[in-house]
Enzyme design. Structure first.
Site, PDB file in Angstrom:
ATOM      1  CD  GLN A 130      62.077 112.314 113.574  1.00  0.00           C
ATOM      2  OE1 GLN A 130      62.489 113.364 114.047  1.00  0.00           O
ATOM      3  NE2 GLN A 130      62.793 111.588 112.745  1.00  0.00           N
ATOM      4  CB  SER A 173      65.753 105.559 116.896  1.00  0.00           C
ATOM      5  OG  SER A 173      66.950 105.283 116.207  1.00  0.00           O
ATOM      6  CB  ALA A 174      70.142 106.260 120.729  1.00  0.00           C
ATOM      7  CG  HIS A 175      70.091 107.609 114.763  1.00  0.00           C
ATOM      8  ND1 HIS A 175      69.439 106.414 114.841  1.00  0.00           N
ATOM      9  CD2 HIS A 175      69.652 108.199 113.636  1.00  0.00           C
ATOM     10  CE1 HIS A 175      68.630 106.279 113.817  1.00  0.00           C
ATOM     11  NE2 HIS A 175      68.734 107.354 113.063  1.00  0.00           N
ATOM     12  N   GLY A 226      66.274 101.596 116.270  1.00  0.00           N
ATOM     13  CA  GLY A 226      64.860 101.900 116.381  1.00  0.00           C
ATOM     14  C   GLY A 226      64.020 101.024 115.479  1.00  0.00           C
ATOM     15  CB  THR A 227      64.534  99.819 112.003  1.00  0.00           C
ATOM     16  OG1 THR A 227      64.482 101.103 111.385  1.00  0.00           O
ATOM     17  CG2 THR A 227      63.906  98.795 111.070  1.00  0.00           C
ATOM     18  CB  CYS A 242      62.847 115.167  92.185  1.00  0.00           C
ATOM     19  SG  CYS A 242      61.287 115.793  91.555  1.00  0.00           S
TER      20      CYS A 242
END
Length: 460
Positions: free
Chosen positions: A177, A194-196, A69-70, A320
């Protein structure tokens, strides 16, 4: 062990597993060759492209598969900017885009281009009118995610797309998303996924470019995927990605209703049982499976480790838990509390009993972490309050600066101030957020010898 981090990577869908194994036997050959093994592979690739295009809502010849996807985002932005370079070199984007978009914008600026980040409200959504105001005569491309990856807020894509069309600016939508839940509405120009994120295998992305959009692929020319995604196609993974996208879409309507009810339960019960918590993101216009909340006086890294020890896999946008020690750019843009941040994103099939057990465990875990950090149970009061106080929290990470502020706010009279010295970047976000939660006045930030001085006035 309940896995509640589907927004990072959804578990591999059973249909994806079946399709992947079958394609390993049938789709190993080069789909560009004319012999029978190549023709068989080509049929699989064409079928996968048609299925993915149908789910996206575009023509098959408008969609290519990428290695992630990136990569799709990088290629989409770079190609659109290059294709419209005669218009100008300005890029518009929202302040809460995925890092892949932000990093591409930074590289564009480093190469001499310009960009404008459109701010968001506390819900995490852009105002379409504000987005329209960021469009200029030299704007070559606009970018807007369909839904936020950290807080789940859906963006007004259709409205922004219409405004972009009126201005003659193509809109790229990062739909990573949301794509598993349904197609993206509106007259968008480019779209990435993005497939995952929807239960397909990792290492497969998709890029759709509508006909008529000026697009010039960057980098060395390739012969595959219309020259927009170089390299040999990972055909088994592509087949599995397309098959799983179709499968999750078939389940989406029913699962959206079921998971939304579970998330609504988390949103309400967390606010009731935990205390000093801020549930962030739009409560209505949001993804059905995702909820994010921030717990005051909590070290996010410790909280996530403790939840993991109790068997729950969740993630966080808190500084954090990050190596940069800076709060999430999404939470920062929204102006909400970042410390003790927890993102729960339920995968398809999540059991109601697992959510119930999470809600039983969470309050005790938060209380333990707060006690360990010495967080105040209530603001102390003094019979002879001082006129003002300075709290030195230099060198101490979140949430300690806020904890120290809470411990002493009752020692000054109403109308007096407490100044917190801190060099942790999260303090710039969390101290104003604490003031809003506690109904105290945040006066502002002042320069200091080290770090910054954050001034708070007691109102009650």
């Amino acid at each position: 062990m309940p896995y509640f981090d589907a927004a990072s990577a959804a578990p591999l869908h059973p249909v994806a597993r079946q399709a992947l194994l079958a394609a390993l036997d049938e789709g190993w050959a080069d789909p560009a060759r004319l012999y029978r093994e190549g023709r068989r592979a080509r049929l699989l690739l064409d079928a996968a492209r048609e299925a993915a295009a149908d789910a996206v809502g575009c023509r098959p010849d408008e969609l290519v598969f990428t290695s992630s996807g990136t990569t799709a985002v990088h290629a989409g932005i770079a190609g659109a900017l290059s294709g419209r370079r005669r218009v100008g070199r300005h890029l518009a984007l929202s302040a809460v885009e995925h890092s892949s978009v932000l990093h591409t914008a930074a590289a564009h600026e480093a190469a001499g281009g310009s960009s404008t980040e459109v701010p968001v409200g506390r819900s995490g959504a852009v105002d379409p009118a504000a987005y329209a105001g960021a469009l200029r005569p030299d704007t070559a491309l606009a970018c807007l995610q369909s839904a936020n990856h950290e807080v789940g807020t859906e963006q007004p894509v259709a409205e922004v797309a219409a405004l972009c069309a009126d201005a003659g600016v193509p809109l790229l939508v990062d739909a990573a998303q949301s794509l598993g839940w349904g197609p993206v509405a509106g007259d968008w120009s480019l779209l990435t996924g993005s497939a995952h994120k929807w239960g397909g295998p990792a290492g497969v992305g998709l890029l759709a470019v509508r006909k008529g959009v000026r697009f010039a692929p960057q980098g060395p020319a390739g012969e595959r995927e219309s020259g927009r995604a170089p390299g040999f196609e990972n055909l088994p993974a592509i087949v599995a990605a397309a098959a799983s996208l179709r499968a999750v879409r078939d389940e989406a309507a029913g699962e959206a209703v079921r998971l939304r009810a579970l998330v609504d339960r988390i949103r309400s019960v967390v606010a009731e049982r935990v205390g000093d918590v801020e549930v962030v993101g739009d409560p209505e216009r949001r993804l059905p499976h995702l909820v994010t909340f921030s717990c005051l006086y909590v070290d996010g890294e410790t909280l996530l480790h403790e939840l993991d020890r109790h068997g729950f896999s969740v993630s966080s946008g808190s500084s954090c838990t990050s190596s940069t020690l800076e709060p999430s750019h999404v939470l920062k843009a929204m102006g909400v509390l970042s410390e003790g941040n927890v993102r729960v994103s339920l995968p398809v099939g999540t059991a109601e009993a697992d959510v119930d057990r999470f809600l039983e465990v969470l309050p005790g875990v938060v209380a333990e972490v707060r006690e360990r950090l010495g967080a105040p149970v209530a603001s102390p009061t003094s019979s002879s309050p001082v006129a003002s106080l300075v709290v030195d929290a230099l060198g101490r990470r979140c949430p300690i600066p806020v904890i120290e502020l809470a411990k002493v706010i009752g020692e000054v009279p109403v109308g007096a101030t407490v100044t917190v010295l801190a060099d942790d970047e999260a303090a710039r976000l969390d101290i104003p957020a604490w003031c809003e939660m506690r109904e105290q006045e945040y006066v502002g930030e002042e320069p200091a010898d080290r770090g910054s001085a954050y001034v708070v006035r007691r109102l009650s």
